[in-house]
Scaffold this motif. Sequence first.
Motif, PDB file in Angstrom:
ATOM      1  N   GLY A 199       0.808  -1.207   0.000  1.00  0.00           N
ATOM      2  CA  GLY A 199       0.000   0.000   0.000  1.00  0.00           C
ATOM      3  C   GLY A 199       0.848   1.267   0.000  1.00  0.00           C
ATOM      4  O   GLY A 199       0.555   2.225  -0.730  1.00  0.00           O
ATOM      5  N   ALA A 200       1.915   1.289   0.818  1.00  0.00           N
ATOM      6  CA  ALA A 200       2.792   2.464   0.865  1.00  0.00           C
ATOM      7  C   ALA A 200       3.528   2.642  -0.463  1.00  0.00           C
ATOM      8  O   ALA A 200       3.702   3.778  -0.938  1.00  0.00           O
ATOM      9  CB  ALA A 200       3.782   2.327   2.018  1.00  0.00           C
ATOM     10  N   THR A 201       3.960   1.552  -1.071  1.00  0.00           N
ATOM     11  CA  THR A 201       4.635   1.647  -2.363  1.00  0.00           C
ATOM     12  C   THR A 201       3.706   2.223  -3.420  1.00  0.00           C
ATOM     13  O   THR A 201       4.085   3.126  -4.179  1.00  0.00           O
ATOM     14  CB  THR A 201       5.130   0.259  -2.803  1.00  0.00           C
ATOM     15  N   PRO A 223      11.665   2.887  -8.192  1.00  0.00           N
ATOM     16  CA  PRO A 223      12.635   2.657  -7.106  1.00  0.00           C
ATOM     17  C   PRO A 223      12.361   3.516  -5.876  1.00  0.00           C
ATOM     18  O   PRO A 223      12.444   3.037  -4.739  1.00  0.00           O
ATOM     19  CB  PRO A 223      13.981   3.000  -7.752  1.00  0.00           C
ATOM     20  N   GLY A 224      12.031   4.794  -6.066  1.00  0.00           N
ATOM     21  CA  GLY A 224      11.713   5.640  -4.925  1.00  0.00           C
ATOM     22  C   GLY A 224      10.480   5.173  -4.193  1.00  0.00           C
ATOM     23  O   GLY A 224      10.408   5.238  -2.951  1.00  0.00           O
ATOM     24  N   GLY A 229       8.109   2.427   0.556  1.00  0.00           N
ATOM     25  CA  GLY A 229       7.423   1.320   1.216  1.00  0.00           C
ATOM     26  C   GLY A 229       8.261   0.707   2.322  1.00  0.00           C
ATOM     27  O   GLY A 229       7.756   0.411   3.416  1.00  0.00           O
ATOM     28  N   VAL A 230       9.552   0.532   2.056  1.00  0.00           N
ATOM     29  CA  VAL A 230      10.456  -0.003   3.086  1.00  0.00           C
ATOM     30  C   VAL A 230      10.543   0.951   4.268  1.00  0.00           C
ATOM     31  O   VAL A 230      10.511   0.538   5.439  1.00  0.00           O
ATOM     32  CB  VAL A 230      11.851  -0.258   2.481  1.00  0.00           C
ATOM     33  N   VAL A 233       7.286   0.859   6.404  1.00  0.00           N
ATOM     34  CA  VAL A 233       7.210  -0.354   7.222  1.00  0.00           C
ATOM     35  C   VAL A 233       8.187  -0.274   8.388  1.00  0.00           C
ATOM     36  O   VAL A 233       7.846  -0.600   9.536  1.00  0.00           O
ATOM     37  CB  VAL A 233       7.492  -1.600   6.355  1.00  0.00           C
ATOM     38  N   GLY A 234       9.417   0.163   8.116  1.00  0.00           N
ATOM     39  CA  GLY A 234      10.409   0.258   9.188  1.00  0.00           C
ATOM     40  C   GLY A 234      10.029   1.245  10.269  1.00  0.00           C
ATOM     41  O   GLY A 234      10.127   0.941  11.468  1.00  0.00           O
ATOM     42  N   VAL A 235       9.554   2.428   9.855  1.00  0.00           N
ATOM     43  CA  VAL A 235       9.137   3.424  10.847  1.00  0.00           C
ATOM     44  C   VAL A 235       7.919   2.932  11.617  1.00  0.00           C
ATOM     45  O   VAL A 235       7.798   3.160  12.829  1.00  0.00           O
ATOM     46  CB  VAL A 235       8.859   4.768  10.159  1.00  0.00           C
ATOM     47  N   GLY A 236       7.010   2.243  10.933  1.00  0.00           N
ATOM     48  CA  GLY A 236       5.828   1.732  11.619  1.00  0.00           C
ATOM     49  C   GLY A 236       6.164   0.702  12.680  1.00  0.00           C
ATOM     50  O   GLY A 236       5.619   0.741  13.793  1.00  0.00           O
TER      51      GLY A 236
END
Length: 308
Positions: A199-201, A223-224, A229-230, A233-236
């Motif tokens: 979803g973020a991507t 790519p951005g 998305g990465v 997910v990491g911050v979440g």
Amino acid sequence: MSEQPPERRPPRPDRPATRRTDRWKQRSTALAGTARELPHQVPLVGRALRQLFRVNLLDCATRLAAQAFLSALPALFVISVFTPAAIRDGLVHSLRKELGLQGAAAQSVQQLLGTSHHEDTSFGVIGALVTLLSATALSRAMQRVCERCWELPKSGTRVAAWRWLVWLLVWLVCLVCQTPVRDGFGLGAWLGVPLTFLGATALWWWTQHLLLGNRVRWLPLLPGAVLCGVAVVGVGVASRVYLPSAMSRSIGQFGPYGVVFTSLSWLIVVFTGVTLAIALGRVVSEEEVVAEFLGSRTEPGRWGGKRA
């Protein structure tokens, strides 16, 4: 009577602490030299560093966080007054989860979003429209970040105005739906994490294309979007672990103002990750192998899209 020359003492042996200090100095000097040579040895690293310095990462992230806190979140509160109770409850749940609100802070947000103003509907609608239009400051700030990352001139107001409002509305809807998606709609993190990434991507892929006014084709933006998305997910995941305790400590130390300090710090971290991802995404898309795959081998700043 002749003076005797001063007696020379034999040199003292090096102490272990002195030898360790010398070794650390030598290692640090060697590491500094390696760091200086790394951009020349690995061109991707050099381009990435130049891109980050040119974009001014922390300045962009701080501006985005300030605009989100001062304009977008108040718009979210105002809109919630005119939405059904189910949507309002979902918004409260999302904010409580994302910001780690507990106890009195969570009750304050519940009361704030639970109030309605049916006495003066016309004034409420006008106020909501004014607040929503002022919240497009976040959209304009995000557009400037995307244009700076891709070295594009500023879009005209007539071309970009409707895009600011559309992006803001979609962003607010995604914020409301973020917590159920991260929970995998009740099925757990094994489904929530992939759904959040996808979803973020998709959201940030579309965001770049929309705010850049179709001046960059879809594939070079991928790519951005993947890096965004990465980052999301990491911050979440980090926020679920860190924010509740940080929010409790901040409220205990500063009272109600602690919510403001912690929330703003969290927004800075979020937009730092997003800005970093968009900036590095442009660098990755220009790599020879990636550019060949994406079909984006053109001169910088000209990506086959429409010019404003």
